[in-house]
Design a protein around this motif. Structure first.
Motif, PDB file in Angstrom:
ATOM      1  N   HIS A 174       0.833  -1.205   0.000  1.00 11.19           N
ATOM      2  CA  HIS A 174       0.000   0.000   0.000  1.00 11.19           C
ATOM      3  C   HIS A 174       0.871   1.260   0.000  1.00 11.19           C
ATOM      4  CE1 HIS A 174      -3.159  -2.804   0.806  1.00 11.19           C
ATOM      5  NE2 HIS A 174      -2.720  -3.077   2.000  1.00 11.19           N
ATOM      6  N   ALA A 175       1.821   1.303  -0.906  1.00 13.49           N
ATOM      7  CA  ALA A 175       2.815   2.375  -0.869  1.00 13.49           C
ATOM      8  C   ALA A 175       2.202   3.745  -1.110  1.00 13.49           C
ATOM      9  CB  ALA A 175       3.912   2.106  -1.902  1.00 13.49           C
ATOM     10  N   PHE A 176       1.165   3.802  -1.940  1.00 10.26           N
ATOM     11  CA  PHE A 176       0.580   5.110  -2.210  1.00 10.26           C
ATOM     12  C   PHE A 176      -0.012   5.709  -0.938  1.00 10.26           C
ATOM     13  CE2 PHE A 176      -3.159   7.722  -2.964  1.00 10.26           C
ATOM     14  CZ  PHE A 176      -2.578   8.768  -3.652  1.00 10.26           C
ATOM     15  N   LEU A 177      -0.782   4.907  -0.202  1.00 14.62           N
ATOM     16  CA  LEU A 177      -1.393   5.431   1.011  1.00 14.62           C
ATOM     17  C   LEU A 177      -0.344   5.741   2.068  1.00 14.62           C
ATOM     18  CD1 LEU A 177      -4.663   3.358   1.342  1.00 14.62           C
ATOM     19  CD2 LEU A 177      -4.424   5.770   0.799  1.00 14.62           C
ATOM     20  N   LYS A 189       2.443  10.245   4.819  1.00 12.93           N
ATOM     21  CA  LYS A 189       3.643  11.045   5.064  1.00 12.93           C
ATOM     22  C   LYS A 189       3.430  12.475   4.578  1.00 12.93           C
ATOM     23  CE  LYS A 189       6.864   7.158   4.888  1.00 12.93           C
ATOM     24  NZ  LYS A 189       7.949   6.501   4.128  1.00 12.93           N
ATOM     25  N   ASP A 190       2.760  12.616   3.419  1.00 18.67           N
ATOM     26  CA  ASP A 190       2.448  13.955   2.911  1.00 18.67           C
ATOM     27  C   ASP A 190       1.523  14.687   3.876  1.00 18.67           C
ATOM     28  OD1 ASP A 190       3.983  13.638   0.684  1.00 18.67           O
ATOM     29  OD2 ASP A 190       2.336  13.168  -0.670  1.00 18.67           O
ATOM     30  N   SER A 208      -9.015   9.153   4.168  1.00 11.93           N
ATOM     31  CA  SER A 208      -7.731   9.659   4.656  1.00 11.93           C
ATOM     32  C   SER A 208      -7.865  10.175   6.086  1.00 11.93           C
ATOM     33  CB  SER A 208      -7.226  10.776   3.738  1.00 11.93           C
ATOM     34  OG  SER A 208      -7.047  10.312   2.413  1.00 11.93           O
ATOM     35  N   ALA A 209      -8.953  10.896   6.363  1.00 13.41           N
ATOM     36  CA  ALA A 209      -9.179  11.412   7.715  1.00 13.41           C
ATOM     37  C   ALA A 209      -9.315  10.268   8.709  1.00 13.41           C
ATOM     38  CB  ALA A 209     -10.423  12.290   7.734  1.00 13.41           C
ATOM     39  N   ALA A 210     -10.084   9.254   8.328  1.00 15.50           N
ATOM     40  CA  ALA A 210     -10.278   8.114   9.223  1.00 15.50           C
ATOM     41  C   ALA A 210      -8.965   7.381   9.466  1.00 15.50           C
ATOM     42  CB  ALA A 210     -11.317   7.164   8.632  1.00 15.50           C
ATOM     43  N   LEU A 211      -8.158   7.218   8.427  1.00 14.30           N
ATOM     44  CA  LEU A 211      -6.864   6.566   8.586  1.00 14.30           C
ATOM     45  C   LEU A 211      -5.925   7.411   9.439  1.00 14.30           C
ATOM     46  CD1 LEU A 211      -6.262   5.109   5.006  1.00 14.30           C
ATOM     47  CD2 LEU A 211      -6.524   3.802   7.129  1.00 14.30           C
ATOM     48  N   TRP A 212      -6.018   8.744   9.317  1.00 17.70           N
ATOM     49  CA  TRP A 212      -5.154   9.617  10.101  1.00 17.70           C
ATOM     50  C   TRP A 212      -5.425   9.466  11.599  1.00 17.70           C
ATOM     51  CZ3 TRP A 212      -0.752  11.656   9.152  1.00 17.70           C
ATOM     52  CH2 TRP A 212      -0.241  12.648   9.986  1.00 17.70           C
ATOM     53  N   GLY A 213      -6.615   9.070  11.953  1.00 19.20           N
ATOM     54  CA  GLY A 213      -6.944   8.857  13.358  1.00 19.20           C
ATOM     55  C   GLY A 213      -6.402   7.557  13.922  1.00 19.20           C
ATOM     56  N   THR A 214      -5.851   6.681  13.074  1.00 22.66           N
ATOM     57  CA  THR A 214      -5.331   5.393  13.529  1.00 22.66           C
ATOM     58  C   THR A 214      -3.840   5.484  13.840  1.00 22.66           C
ATOM     59  OG1 THR A 214      -4.702   4.540  11.335  1.00 22.66           O
ATOM     60  CG2 THR A 214      -7.000   4.248  12.022  1.00 22.66           C
ATOM     61  N   GLU A 215      -3.402   4.685  14.791  1.00 26.01           N
ATOM     62  CA  GLU A 215      -1.975   4.628  15.082  1.00 26.01           C
ATOM     63  C   GLU A 215      -1.230   3.911  13.960  1.00 26.01           C
ATOM     64  OE1 GLU A 215      -0.538   3.600  18.912  1.00 26.01           O
ATOM     65  OE2 GLU A 215      -2.364   4.222  19.941  1.00 26.01           O
ATOM     66  N   ALA A 216      -1.866   2.917  13.344  1.00 22.88           N
ATOM     67  CA  ALA A 216      -1.176   2.101  12.354  1.00 22.88           C
ATOM     68  C   ALA A 216      -0.817   2.879  11.099  1.00 22.88           C
ATOM     69  CB  ALA A 216      -2.054   0.896  11.995  1.00 22.88           C
ATOM     70  N   TRP A 217      -1.720   3.778  10.663  1.00 22.50           N
ATOM     71  CA  TRP A 217      -1.504   4.457   9.390  1.00 22.50           C
ATOM     72  C   TRP A 217      -1.376   5.966   9.515  1.00 22.50           C
ATOM     73  CZ3 TRP A 217      -0.373   2.813   4.625  1.00 22.50           C
ATOM     74  CH2 TRP A 217      -0.502   1.451   4.369  1.00 22.50           C
ATOM     75  N   ILE A 254      -5.999  -1.755   5.336  1.00 23.29           N
ATOM     76  CA  ILE A 254      -6.144  -0.299   5.280  1.00 23.29           C
ATOM     77  C   ILE A 254      -7.586   0.132   5.494  1.00 23.29           C
ATOM     78  CG2 ILE A 254      -4.150   0.069   3.783  1.00 23.29           C
ATOM     79  CD1 ILE A 254      -6.112   0.328   1.438  1.00 23.29           C
ATOM     80  N   CYS A 255      -8.412  -0.748   5.966  1.00 27.38           N
ATOM     81  CA  CYS A 255      -9.801  -0.396   6.245  1.00 27.38           C
ATOM     82  C   CYS A 255      -9.876   0.228   7.635  1.00 27.38           C
ATOM     83  CB  CYS A 255     -10.688  -1.628   6.172  1.00 27.38           C
ATOM     84  SG  CYS A 255     -12.411  -1.296   6.567  1.00 27.38           S
ATOM     85  N   PRO A 256     -10.255   1.494   7.743  1.00 30.60           N
ATOM     86  CA  PRO A 256     -10.270   2.155   9.058  1.00 30.60           C
ATOM     87  C   PRO A 256     -11.105   1.424  10.097  1.00 30.60           C
ATOM     88  CG  PRO A 256     -10.527   3.774   7.312  1.00 30.60           C
ATOM     89  CD  PRO A 256     -10.626   2.427   6.661  1.00 30.60           C
ATOM     90  N   THR A 257     -12.221   0.811   9.672  1.00 32.57           N
ATOM     91  CA  THR A 257     -13.083   0.142  10.645  1.00 32.57           C
ATOM     92  C   THR A 257     -12.366  -1.016  11.327  1.00 32.57           C
ATOM     93  OG1 THR A 257     -14.001  -1.232   8.869  1.00 32.57           O
ATOM     94  CG2 THR A 257     -15.189   0.780   9.429  1.00 32.57           C
ATOM     95  N   GLN A 258     -11.333  -1.570  10.679  1.00 30.89           N
ATOM     96  CA  GLN A 258     -10.582  -2.685  11.258  1.00 30.89           C
ATOM     97  C   GLN A 258      -9.419  -2.217  12.126  1.00 30.89           C
ATOM     98  OE1 GLN A 258      -9.381  -4.834   7.770  1.00 30.89           O
ATOM     99  NE2 GLN A 258     -11.475  -5.409   7.192  1.00 30.89           N
ATOM    100  N   LEU A 259      -9.152  -0.906  12.109  1.00 30.72           N
ATOM    101  CA  LEU A 259      -7.972  -0.368  12.787  1.00 30.72           C
ATOM    102  C   LEU A 259      -8.324   0.476  14.013  1.00 30.72           C
ATOM    103  CD1 LEU A 259      -6.013   0.739   9.595  1.00 30.72           C
ATOM    104  CD2 LEU A 259      -5.590  -1.300  10.972  1.00 30.72           C
ATOM    105  N   ILE A 260      -9.608   0.605  14.293  1.00 30.14           N
ATOM    106  CA  ILE A 260     -10.045   1.425  15.426  1.00 30.14           C
ATOM    107  C   ILE A 260      -9.687   0.734  16.743  1.00 30.14           C
ATOM    108  CG2 ILE A 260     -12.090   2.295  16.637  1.00 30.14           C
ATOM    109  CD1 ILE A 260     -13.377   2.656  13.868  1.00 30.14           C
ATOM    110  N   ASP A 261      -9.134   1.525  17.679  1.00 34.39           N
ATOM    111  CA  ASP A 261      -8.882   0.996  19.017  1.00 34.39           C
ATOM    112  C   ASP A 261      -9.478   1.956  20.040  1.00 34.39           C
ATOM    113  OD1 ASP A 261      -7.130   3.162  19.230  1.00 34.39           O
ATOM    114  OD2 ASP A 261      -5.356   1.944  18.839  1.00 34.39           O
ATOM    115  N   ALA A 262      -9.289   1.670  21.310  1.00 33.19           N
ATOM    116  CA  ALA A 262      -9.915   2.471  22.367  1.00 33.19           C
ATOM    117  C   ALA A 262      -9.373   3.899  22.409  1.00 33.19           C
ATOM    118  CB  ALA A 262      -9.717   1.793  23.716  1.00 33.19           C
ATOM    119  N   ASP A 263      -8.188   4.141  21.834  1.00 31.93           N
ATOM    120  CA  ASP A 263      -7.594   5.478  21.841  1.00 31.93           C
ATOM    121  C   ASP A 263      -7.920   6.269  20.578  1.00 31.93           C
ATOM    122  OD1 ASP A 263      -6.441   5.341  24.327  1.00 31.93           O
ATOM    123  OD2 ASP A 263      -4.571   4.475  23.579  1.00 31.93           O
ATOM    124  N   TYR A 264      -8.784   5.721  19.752  1.00 29.37           N
ATOM    125  CA  TYR A 264      -9.154   6.425  18.521  1.00 29.37           C
ATOM    126  C   TYR A 264      -9.869   7.735  18.880  1.00 29.37           C
ATOM    127  CZ  TYR A 264     -10.530   6.747  13.587  1.00 29.37           C
ATOM    128  OH  TYR A 264     -10.677   7.139  12.282  1.00 29.37           O
TER     129      TYR A 264
END
Length: 340
Positions: free
Chosen positions: A171-174, A179-180, A209-218, A260-270
């Motif tokens: 997933h190099a583009f994302l 990073k951008d 992108s906003a949802a992914l930005w809220g994750t620690e992983a991405w 890269i699905c935000p719904t799978q990356l949500i944790d308690a600190d989201y």
């Protein structure tokens, strides 16, 4: 000068002689429109919807330029990734806006770009609008699944042979996009220390992108944004600055792409989340937001999910729909969460 629907392109081009920064912005936002062949045209000729958005956007930008402020900051030196900064309310929090457009458009005068900044400015907050590099020669599927050789292959990726170079692992583009975004958010925070309580507003693909930005992983952890005031602000991320809230509008969040699905990356600190989606969305089924809301509930993340009965995809500020005024609701949601 105040821009109206009747303002001619030749008048705007003449104005650019005294405001070179305006010419640079127009080249970014309206590529191909401000040419010698089109000088007799008016803003109205952009089409009714786009014309209104262009008019209010130009007025906001020009008001800033007249005060001597720099509005657009090029972050990569190649007019690719950049950020618009509208610092008009000292002491107020900041919104980081990610426009819509299947990850590829840069027409920030459309309804989910600078016009959103106009409305958020009216609501008394400072606004940053991100402009990301274009990937118009690649399909959305390739954008989401590109391998590590993506940067070198993207311009030639129209052929099946080139597409076969991509993998579904890196997933190099994302990764590149995050990073951008990190560079853009860092620019905002370094330029204005009061941006620490920022929120992220994303629209459609920008919502992903906003949802992914809220994750620690991405997201924010990948961006590596350090904040000396993080502990004072109550962040739980070891000094890395997560957003105070994430706002996702009509976003395709229930992704088909593993990892890269935000719904799978949500944790308690989201971060707290404000979701809004139209039931008439012809492009992204509302079930995507329903799944996001369910995941947030399961992880006990504070959130508000707004269903809009009469709204299609990309309803922007919600004018002429039941979503009218939703940006004020989202700002209030965010401000309430930050103050706790």
């Amino acid at each position: 000068m105040t821009f109206t629907m009747e303002t001619r392109f030749d008048e705007i081009m003449e104005l650019c002689r005294n405001y070179p920064e305006l010419k640079k912005i127009l080249d970014i936002c309206l590529p191909g429109e401000m040419t010698e062949q089109n000088t007799s045209k008016t803003i109205f000729d952009l089409g009714e919807r786009n014309a209104y958005n262009a008019m209010i956007s130009l007025n906001l930008i020009f008001e800033e330029l007249e005060t001597g402020k720099e509005v657009y900051f090029d972050l990569d030196g190649e007019a690719g990734t950049g950020i618009f900064l509208f610092h008009r309310h000292p002491g107020s929090p900041w919104c980081f806006v990610i426009p819509a457009g299947d990850f590829v458009t840069v027409d920030l005068f459309k309804s989910a770009g600078v016009p959103i900044a106009v409305e958020l400015d009216r609501l008394g907050v400072n606004v940053a609008v991100w402009r990301h590099r274009t990937m118009t020669d690649i399909s959305l599927s390739d954008i989401c699944t590109a391998g590590t050789d993506f940067a070198g292959k993207r311009k030639a990726a129209g052929t099946e042979a080139e597409k076969s170079c991509f993998t579904k692992k890196e997933h190099a583009f994302l990764s590149d996009m995050m990073k951008d975004m990190g560079a853009a958010v860092s620019c905002m925070i370094q330029s204005f220390p009061d941006a620490e309580d920022y929120s992220v507003f994303g629209f459609s693909s920008g919502g992903v992108s906003a949802a992914l930005w809220g994750t620690e992983a991405w997201g924010y952890r990948t961006g590596g944004i350090q904040s000396p005031g993080a502990e004072r602000c109550g962040y739980r991320t070891g000094g890395l600055l997560s957003p105070g809230a994430v706002v996702c509008a009509f976003a395709p969040l229930a992704g088909k792409y593993e990892g890269i699905c935000p719904t799978q990356l949500i944790d308690a600190d989201y971060p707290p989340v404000f979701l809004i989606h139209g039931e008439l969305d012809e492009k992204v089924p509302i079930c995507h937001s329903e799944q996001m809301a369910q995941a947030l509930t399961e992880k006990k993340v504070p959130h508000q999910f707004v269903r809009v009965a009469d709204a299609p995809h990309n309803f922007g500020k919600g004018f002429h729909t039941e979503a009218d005024g939703w940006l004020a609701d989202a700002v209030n949601f965010w401000r309430t969460r930050v103050s706790k």
